[in-house]
Design a protein around this motif. Structure first.
Motif, PDB file in Angstrom:
ATOM      1  N   LYS A  12      29.286   7.461  53.435  1.00 11.16           N
ATOM      2  CA  LYS A  12      29.328   7.300  51.979  1.00 11.16           C
ATOM      3  C   LYS A  12      28.369   6.215  51.526  1.00 11.16           C
ATOM      4  CE  LYS A  12      33.210   4.039  52.110  1.00 11.16           C
ATOM      5  NZ  LYS A  12      34.627   3.812  51.722  1.00 11.16           N
ATOM      6  N   ILE A  13      28.160   6.176  50.211  1.00 11.91           N
ATOM      7  CA  ILE A  13      27.398   5.090  49.594  1.00 11.91           C
ATOM      8  C   ILE A  13      28.169   4.592  48.379  1.00 11.91           C
ATOM      9  CG2 ILE A  13      26.012   6.711  48.190  1.00 11.91           C
ATOM     10  CD1 ILE A  13      23.733   4.635  48.365  1.00 11.91           C
ATOM     11  N   LYS A  14      28.263   3.278  48.266  1.00 14.86           N
ATOM     12  CA  LYS A  14      28.795   2.643  47.066  1.00 14.86           C
ATOM     13  C   LYS A  14      27.647   1.884  46.422  1.00 14.86           C
ATOM     14  CE  LYS A  14      33.640   1.946  48.446  1.00 14.86           C
ATOM     15  NZ  LYS A  14      34.706   0.917  48.665  1.00 14.86           N
ATOM     16  N   LEU A  15      27.444   2.122  45.138  1.00 14.12           N
ATOM     17  CA  LEU A  15      26.338   1.462  44.449  1.00 14.12           C
ATOM     18  C   LEU A  15      26.687   1.202  42.996  1.00 14.12           C
ATOM     19  CD1 LEU A  15      23.505   4.071  43.771  1.00 14.12           C
ATOM     20  CD2 LEU A  15      25.783   4.706  44.498  1.00 14.12           C
ATOM     21  N   CYS A  16      25.951   0.276  42.410  1.00 18.98           N
ATOM     22  CA  CYS A  16      26.137  -0.072  41.007  1.00 18.98           C
ATOM     23  C   CYS A  16      24.812   0.125  40.288  1.00 18.98           C
ATOM     24  CB  CYS A  16      26.599  -1.526  40.891  1.00 18.98           C
ATOM     25  SG  CYS A  16      26.936  -2.041  39.192  1.00 18.98           S
ATOM     26  N   VAL A  17      24.819   0.935  39.248  1.00 19.38           N
ATOM     27  CA  VAL A  17      23.610   1.213  38.468  1.00 19.38           C
ATOM     28  C   VAL A  17      23.900   0.888  37.013  1.00 19.38           C
ATOM     29  CG1 VAL A  17      21.907   2.936  37.783  1.00 19.38           C
ATOM     30  CG2 VAL A  17      22.931   3.035  40.066  1.00 19.38           C
ATOM     31  N   ASN A  18      23.155  -0.056  36.468  1.00 20.40           N
ATOM     32  CA  ASN A  18      23.372  -0.494  35.083  1.00 20.40           C
ATOM     33  C   ASN A  18      24.841  -0.804  34.813  1.00 20.40           C
ATOM     34  OD1 ASN A  18      20.647  -0.191  34.687  1.00 20.40           O
ATOM     35  ND2 ASN A  18      20.812   1.706  33.510  1.00 20.40           N
ATOM     36  N   GLU A  19      25.448  -1.545  35.775  1.00 16.53           N
ATOM     37  CA  GLU A  19      26.825  -2.057  35.671  1.00 16.53           C
ATOM     38  C   GLU A  19      27.889  -0.968  35.784  1.00 16.53           C
ATOM     39  OE1 GLU A  19      27.055  -4.460  32.171  1.00 16.53           O
ATOM     40  OE2 GLU A  19      25.697  -5.983  32.959  1.00 16.53           O
ATOM     41  N   ILE A  20      27.514   0.240  36.210  1.00 20.45           N
ATOM     42  CA  ILE A  20      28.492   1.305  36.471  1.00 20.45           C
ATOM     43  C   ILE A  20      28.518   1.552  37.976  1.00 20.45           C
ATOM     44  CG2 ILE A  20      29.129   3.717  36.090  1.00 20.45           C
ATOM     45  CD1 ILE A  20      27.686   3.578  33.414  1.00 20.45           C
ATOM     46  N   GLU A  21      29.732   1.529  38.579  1.00 18.15           N
ATOM     47  CA  GLU A  21      29.869   1.724  40.021  1.00 18.15           C
ATOM     48  C   GLU A  21      30.102   3.193  40.355  1.00 18.15           C
ATOM     49  OE1 GLU A  21      32.507  -0.806  42.142  1.00 18.15           O
ATOM     50  OE2 GLU A  21      31.636  -2.663  41.356  1.00 18.15           O
ATOM     51  N   TYR A  22      29.486   3.628  41.464  1.00 17.52           N
ATOM     52  CA  TYR A  22      29.645   4.994  41.967  1.00 17.52           C
ATOM     53  C   TYR A  22      29.982   4.921  43.447  1.00 17.52           C
ATOM     54  CZ  TYR A  22      26.958   6.080  37.741  1.00 17.52           C
ATOM     55  OH  TYR A  22      26.512   6.152  36.444  1.00 17.52           O
ATOM     56  N   CYS A  23      30.824   5.836  43.895  1.00 22.98           N
ATOM     57  CA  CYS A  23      31.127   5.991  45.322  1.00 22.98           C
ATOM     58  C   CYS A  23      30.928   7.466  45.666  1.00 22.98           C
ATOM     59  CB  CYS A  23      32.548   5.547  45.646  1.00 22.98           C
ATOM     60  SG  CYS A  23      32.953   5.688  47.406  1.00 22.98           S
ATOM     61  N   ILE A  24      29.970   7.754  46.512  1.00 22.85           N
ATOM     62  CA  ILE A  24      29.598   9.133  46.822  1.00 22.85           C
ATOM     63  C   ILE A  24      29.718   9.358  48.328  1.00 22.85           C
ATOM     64  CG2 ILE A  24      27.707  10.804  46.787  1.00 22.85           C
ATOM     65  CD1 ILE A  24      26.684   9.251  44.271  1.00 22.85           C
ATOM     66  N   LYS A  25      30.470  10.387  48.699  1.00 25.90           N
ATOM     67  CA  LYS A  25      30.652  10.717  50.111  1.00 25.90           C
ATOM     68  C   LYS A  25      29.552  11.676  50.566  1.00 25.90           C
ATOM     69  CE  LYS A  25      35.680  10.069  50.174  1.00 25.90           C
ATOM     70  NZ  LYS A  25      36.988  10.710  50.448  1.00 25.90           N
ATOM     71  N   PHE A  26      29.151  11.515  51.820  1.00 28.96           N
ATOM     72  CA  PHE A  26      28.139  12.389  52.403  1.00 28.96           C
ATOM     73  C   PHE A  26      28.786  13.425  53.320  1.00 28.96           C
ATOM     74  CE2 PHE A  26      25.623   8.276  52.160  1.00 28.96           C
ATOM     75  CZ  PHE A  26      24.927   8.655  51.023  1.00 28.96           C
ATOM     76  N   GLU A  27      28.156  14.593  53.409  1.00 28.03           N
ATOM     77  CA  GLU A  27      28.576  15.614  54.354  1.00 28.03           C
ATOM     78  C   GLU A  27      28.230  15.140  55.767  1.00 28.03           C
ATOM     79  OE1 GLU A  27      27.345  17.228  50.423  1.00 28.03           O
ATOM     80  OE2 GLU A  27      26.334  16.041  51.972  1.00 28.03           O
ATOM     81  N   ASN A  28      28.994  15.612  56.735  1.00 31.41           N
ATOM     82  CA  ASN A  28      28.798  15.212  58.133  1.00 31.41           C
ATOM     83  C   ASN A  28      28.399  16.430  58.951  1.00 31.41           C
ATOM     84  OD1 ASN A  28      29.028  14.298  60.830  1.00 31.41           O
ATOM     85  ND2 ASN A  28      30.520  12.747  60.202  1.00 31.41           N
ATOM     86  N   LEU A  29      27.203  16.394  59.509  1.00 29.46           N
ATOM     87  CA  LEU A  29      26.726  17.526  60.293  1.00 29.46           C
ATOM     88  C   LEU A  29      27.590  17.788  61.515  1.00 29.46           C
ATOM     89  CD1 LEU A  29      22.858  16.886  60.263  1.00 29.46           C
ATOM     90  CD2 LEU A  29      24.084  18.680  59.042  1.00 29.46           C
ATOM     91  N   GLU A  30      28.154  16.732  62.092  1.00 33.40           N
ATOM     92  CA  GLU A  30      28.885  16.882  63.352  1.00 33.40           C
ATOM     93  C   GLU A  30      30.237  17.549  63.191  1.00 33.40           C
ATOM     94  OE1 GLU A  30      29.190  13.060  65.111  1.00 33.40           O
ATOM     95  OE2 GLU A  30      27.018  12.847  65.415  1.00 33.40           O
ATOM     96  N   THR A  31      30.853  17.478  61.996  1.00 30.58           N
ATOM     97  CA  THR A  31      32.209  17.997  61.830  1.00 30.58           C
ATOM     98  C   THR A  31      32.224  19.310  61.053  1.00 30.58           C
ATOM     99  OG1 THR A  31      32.471  16.703  59.804  1.00 30.58           O
ATOM    100  CG2 THR A  31      33.177  15.698  61.860  1.00 30.58           C
ATOM    101  N   LYS A  32      31.071  19.824  60.649  1.00 28.27           N
ATOM    102  CA  LYS A  32      31.034  21.064  59.876  1.00 28.27           C
ATOM    103  C   LYS A  32      30.616  22.214  60.771  1.00 28.27           C
ATOM    104  CE  LYS A  32      32.057  19.697  55.646  1.00 28.27           C
ATOM    105  NZ  LYS A  32      33.014  20.327  54.755  1.00 28.27           N
TER     106      LYS A  32
END
Length: 331
Positions: free
Chosen positions: A311-331
């Motif tokens: 995943k990535i957690k980031l803040c852009v213009n004072e708004i926070e986002y948490c985005i999960k990534f797909e995993n090649l090994e478990t799909k």
């Protein structure tokens, strides 16, 4: 002239220029001078211009094609070519006559010869080559012939207007870099849009197949892939098209989906770590964003709080986002 295209390209261009082309702006500052060139004689003179031609003047792609013919030309026509390249330093220099003279020297075409002029004086002389012509067409300036002197003057008029309008475009070297950027970016966009449509319309590609293909492509070394009997595409562009489909063409910041006239979706791929800094087209380094959010990420106040394979957690213009990534090994 399409000023909207220039203004939309300018922020991205300035970032790219700072990291890429700026280092070459003054590359020949101490070597392409009247005193230095006059001091070079015989083999040193021939070697300098042969390397200049081979390096494309550190503006365009050079290479060895035709380089032997060029070197032989200088050797066989040494005095005339020497007089030709020293002429731009003279007070009574006539550029129209000089451009006509270039046709007499094998492998010294309009592209490399105008690069040389620009290296003599980047304030006076623009660069005219195939990519410049392509950029002019993108800016809705047509009917200009590449090898015509009138075309060169028209180019100078257009770029001078840009230099006078935009304070960051200070000379013809930077203006040429902007034109190359516009040509390259919009050519890539046309190809990527075509590829996006092909992938969207292929109903046989499900999420599992997309992950399988991304995993396979990550291990390949070929720079291009072929889709069945279609034309070949850049491997990186194909991976981005697959990631867009995997994430349903939905902006990962705001959830927007943009539908085009052909009823397919439009979305953009954003590198978390820029390609110029070693970023790749992997699931963990790509965000799928609408144009507005893409600009916010690139140009706004962005801070990455956490970035892992999951995943990535980031803040852009004072708004926070948490985005999960797909995993090649478990799909």
């Amino acid at each position: 002239m399409n000023t909207k295209l220039i203004e939309s390209a300018l922020p991205g261009f300035l970032l790219w220029y700072k990291d890429n082309a700026r280092k070459n702006e003054n590359y020949y500052h101490n070597t392409i001078t009247l005193s230095n060139l006059k001091s070079l004689t015989g083999n040193d003179f021939i070697e300098f211009f042969t390397k200049f031609r081979k390096d494309g003047g550190h503006v365009q792609c050079g290479g060895c094609r035709g380089i032997n013919d060029f070197e032989n030309m200088i050797q066989n026509d040494y005095k005339r070519f020497r007089k030709h390249v020293l002429a731009p330093f003279q007070k009574n220099f006539d550029i129209s006559t000089w451009l006509k003279e270039t046709k007499a020297f094998k492998q010294w075409g309009i592209g490399i010869s105008t690069i040389y002029l620009n290296r003599v004086d980047k304030i006076k002389y623009p660069i005219f080559n195939g990519k410049t012509l392509g950029a002019l067409q993108k800016l809705n300036i047509n009917h200009i012939k590449l090898h015509s002197i009138s075309g060169y003057y028209k180019l100078k008029e257009v770029q001078k207007e840009i230099i006078d309008t935009y304070q960051d475009i200070k000379n013809f070297f930077i203006a040429d870099s902007l034109f190359h950027y516009i040509f390259a970016i919009h050519n890539d966009e046309d190809i990527e849009n075509q590829l996006d449509d092909i992938i969207q319309e292929d109903e046989k590609i499900d999420d599992q197949e997309i992950l399988r293909q991304i995993g396979r492509l990550a291990k390949e070394t070929n720079e291009r892939v072929q889709l069945k009997k279609r034309e070949t595409f850049k491997r990186s562009s194909y991976i981005l098209a697959l990631i867009k489909k995997l994430r349903k063409y939905k902006c990962q910041f705001c959830g927007t989906q943009i539908i085009k006239k052909n009823n397919n979706y439009y979305i953009e791929a954003c590198h978390i770590i820029p390609k110029a800094k070693g970023g790749t087209e992997s699931l963990q380094n790509i965000l799928i964003l609408c144009p507005n959010c893409h600009k916010k990420f690139d140009l706004g106040k962005s801070k990455i709080l956490q970035h892992t394979n999951n995943k990535i957690k980031l803040c852009v213009n004072e708004i926070e986002y948490c985005i999960k990534f797909e995993n090649l090994e478990t799909k």
